[in-house]
Motif scaffolding. Structure first.
Motif, PDB file in Angstrom:
ATOM      1  N   LEU A   1       0.813  -1.217   0.000  1.00 28.72           N
ATOM      2  CA  LEU A   1       0.000   0.000   0.000  1.00 28.72           C
ATOM      3  C   LEU A   1       0.847   1.268   0.000  1.00 28.72           C
ATOM      4  O   LEU A   1       0.425   2.301  -0.512  1.00 28.72           O
TER       5      LEU A   1
ATOM      6  N   TYR B   1      -7.218  -4.126   0.836  1.00 27.46           N
ATOM      7  CA  TYR B   1      -7.649  -2.830   0.304  1.00 27.46           C
ATOM      8  C   TYR B   1      -8.447  -3.019  -0.984  1.00 27.46           C
ATOM      9  O   TYR B   1      -9.509  -2.414  -1.181  1.00 27.46           O
TER      10      TYR B   1
ATOM     11  N   ARG C   1     -12.449   3.482   0.606  1.00 27.43           N
ATOM     12  CA  ARG C   1     -11.038   3.272   0.253  1.00 27.43           C
ATOM     13  C   ARG C   1     -10.148   4.377   0.826  1.00 27.43           C
ATOM     14  O   ARG C   1      -9.004   4.122   1.213  1.00 27.43           O
TER      15      ARG C   1
ATOM     16  N   ALA D   1      -9.441   3.468   4.305  1.00 29.12           N
ATOM     17  CA  ALA D   1      -8.508   2.341   4.380  1.00 29.12           C
ATOM     18  C   ALA D   1      -7.071   2.801   4.158  1.00 29.12           C
ATOM     19  O   ALA D   1      -6.149   2.373   4.869  1.00 29.12           O
TER      20      ALA D   1
END
Length: 616
Positions: free
Chosen positions: A316, A372, A379, A382
């Protein structure tokens, strides 16, 4: 003291408008600049597009002497210096792209106190001969951009940055400013320690980029999906990130053949070819770049309107950085991830080539990335949660899940079958097995491993044969997300039922599962926008872009160096027809008003008069 503080604040706002054309600072900029001017060391963590550069550029203009800006990126140096010079700010850079005569000319300017900012790479700055020269240039501040490169705990450690720890010895009176867009707590502490920042004030801005919209769609026919998107955005610039050089090359060729001029960018290309592609992208000669992560830091193009991930990112942090290349001008931009389980499998194979310690970290990172992609929650929330920041709302109105929530289904039967199978397989053998083995038991496949263990005699053998393998893979991921199944670290990644999972199994607790992605979702290409475009006369905006391009070409700079899209849209909305009106436009400073007010106000007046004649 209060009057002095108020005066400095007024001076800062005056300088901001004069040099950069803005009336207000972005969050944290003013505080950072105040500390810098007071001679204090500063660490600042601000997201891409958050205005880091201004934090050392403005102080450089408000004090005598030179500010050294340490940057690892040659292309970014030129870009920033072009922009500063267009605003009438005396700045320069020294790097390997200059010929001997040009380098000597700039050195003479430094000895003659002609510049306020010097951009330079760390390896050149730390050469003993160069340091001796720099000591004679009245260095009043040192700004270290991409400061995370100094930490071996960071995602882009560069050994040459470690030498910067000596700067305090060579320039004991110059305050240091360390800037970065991404850094964990551990990396932040390491940066402060390595650079020897003294009593440093640390600033951490919000990671939220409100103008970015996030969307995940099922990866079914990626070429068609991308060409459909590009067809809907014919005049917009964007980056398509690919996992491999081969994919970047082939995708660029296919898109170009389909009528969307594209160029690849990756470490396997000659440096001259990479530089040419980047320059063409900066100048809007090429709208789309298909790139590996090599096309990362140094993308200073503010009008990137979309970033598409053709393949699943490894983590991420990388995803956040890469999406951050979009919308640096503050206007809306889209971030699209094409997601498939096949990409997850590929990533897992890559992880197997790492050391055992690296595998554990990589698996955790991949798990977060997949969660995710598959979540039905906001989102934006997240992403911010990953960086230990909370989003104040459960609906950001700027991601696919908030605008078009994913469905949940009653997955109790799926969960009971899967949990029961994992539990019985582990109990019968005395140890757990991997996902593939458990799915083979559910599907009733008589493999050698199953017959060797006698698992074909288990009560769960074949109880899931009515569903395809992909369904059980999805069930496994969902149960992991819910904390009902755990995956052991290491090469074999065996499954076990957690205490919560056993409770759900025994009590037949209802389990809601997020409905898996379906390729049909990709066909609903509804635009996701977090912030509406600045309303303006679109025809005039197009004409102003053409005018801007001509001026940029004449000066041999990218168009955004003249004015950003955001500034042009404001012109096409406010319709300034006098110099006084023109100076009120955000992004129009004193130098740009002198250079361009007459040209742009004449064009706007001509357009307004022609429109009036047509309507009359």
């Amino acid at each position: 003291m209060l009057n002095s503080s108020l005066a400095q604040t007024a001076d800062l706002h005056g300088a901001l408008k004069k040099h950069f054309g803005y009336d207000e600072f972005r969050p944290l900029q003013e505080e950072i600049i105040q500390d810098a001017l007071n001679g204090r060391d500063v660490f600042a963590l601000m997201p891409t597009g958050g205005g880091k550069s201004l934090c050392f550029q403005l102080p450089a203009l408000m004090r005598d002497g030179l500010t050294l800006v340490v940057s690892p990126l040659i292309s970014l140096m030129k870009d920033q210096v072009d922009g500063l010079q267009a605003s009438g700010i005396p700045a320069t850079f020294l790097n390997s792209t200059l010929d001997a005569n040009d380098a000597r000319s700039r050195l003479r300017g430094l000895y003659g106190n002609e510049f306020r900012l010097l951009y330079i790479a760390p390896e050149r700055l730390m050469l003993p001969d160069f340091l001796e020269k720099a000591k004679t240039w009245n260095v009043r501040q040192i700004a270290i951009d991409e400061a995370h490169c100094i930490s071996e705990w960071g995602h882009d450690f560069r050994p040459e940055y470690r030498q910067l720890a000596e700067l305090r010895t060579h320039f004991p009176k110059a305050p240091l400013m360390a800037m970065t867009a991404t850094a964990t707590d551990r990396v932040r502490s390491d940066i402060v320690k390595q650079l020897g920042l003294e009593d440093a004030k640390c600033y951490v801005a919000s990671f939220n980029r409100p103008n970015l919209a996030y969307r995940v769609i099922a990866k079914s026919d990626p070429l068609s999906q991308i060409t459909a998107f590009l067809g809907e955005h014919p005049d917009e610039s964007g980056i398509i990130y690919c996992a491999s050089r081969k994919t970047a090359d082939s995708l660029a060729k296919k898109l170009s053949s389909a009528g969307f001029e594209s160029k690849p960018y990756h470490a396997g290309l000659e440096s001259s070819e990479r530089a040419a592609t980047q320059e063409a992208f900066r100048r809007d000669d090429v709208r789309v770049v298909t790139a590996t992560i090599a096309f990362g830091m140094g993308v200073n193009k503010p009008n990137v309107r979309f970033v598409i991930h053709y393949d699943l990112p490894k983590n991420l942090e990388g995803y956040y950085q890469e999406t951050g290349r979009a919308g640096r001008d503050g206007l809306p931009a889209e971030c699209i991830l094409l997601f498939s389980i096949g990409d997850v499998v590929k990533q897992k194979r890559f992880i197997e080539d790492k050391s055992e310690a690296e595998q554990a970290i990589a698996r955790d990172q991949l798990k977060s990335m997949v969660s995710y992609a598959e979540t039905n929650a906001c989102r934006r929330s997240a992403l911010l949660h990953y960086f230990d920041e909370s989003f104040p709302s459960s609906d950001c109105t700027g991601c696919d899940n908030c605008l078009n929530p994913r469905e949940t289904i009653d997955g109790t039967v799926f969960a009971q079958k899967f949990l029961s199978c994992v539990h019985r397989v582990a109990t019968s053998a005395g140890f757990g097995f991997g996902l593939n083995h458990n799915i083979q038991v559910l599907l009733g496949e008589k493999t050698e491993a199953i017959e060797k263990r006698g698992h074909e005699h288990l009560s769960t053998f074949g109880i899931g044969r009515e569903e395809p393998r992909e369904t059980w893979q999805w069930v496994s991921r969902e149960l992991q997300r819910l904390g009902l199944v755990d995956v052991a670290p290491g090469k074999f990644a065996t499954l076990t039922v957690t205490e919560e999972g056993m409770a759900a199994l025994r009590q037949r607790t209802p389990v809601a599962l997020i409905k898996p992605f379906e390729p049909a979702r990709a066909k609903a290409r509804r635009k996701v926008r977090t912030r509406s475009q600045q309303p303006c006369d679109e025809k005039l905006f197009t004409e102003l872009k053409t005018l801007r391009r001509g001026l940029a070409d004449a000066r041999n700079v990218p168009a955004y160096i003249i004015f950003s899209d955001a500034t042009l849209r404001e012109m096409a909305s406010s319709l300034p027809q006098t110099r006084e009106e023109f100076e009120r436009i955000p992004g129009v400073g004193e130098r740009k008003a002198n250079d361009f007010a007459e040209i742009f106000t004449a064009a706007i007046s001509g357009y307004v008069n022609a429109r009036a004649s047509d309507s009359g």
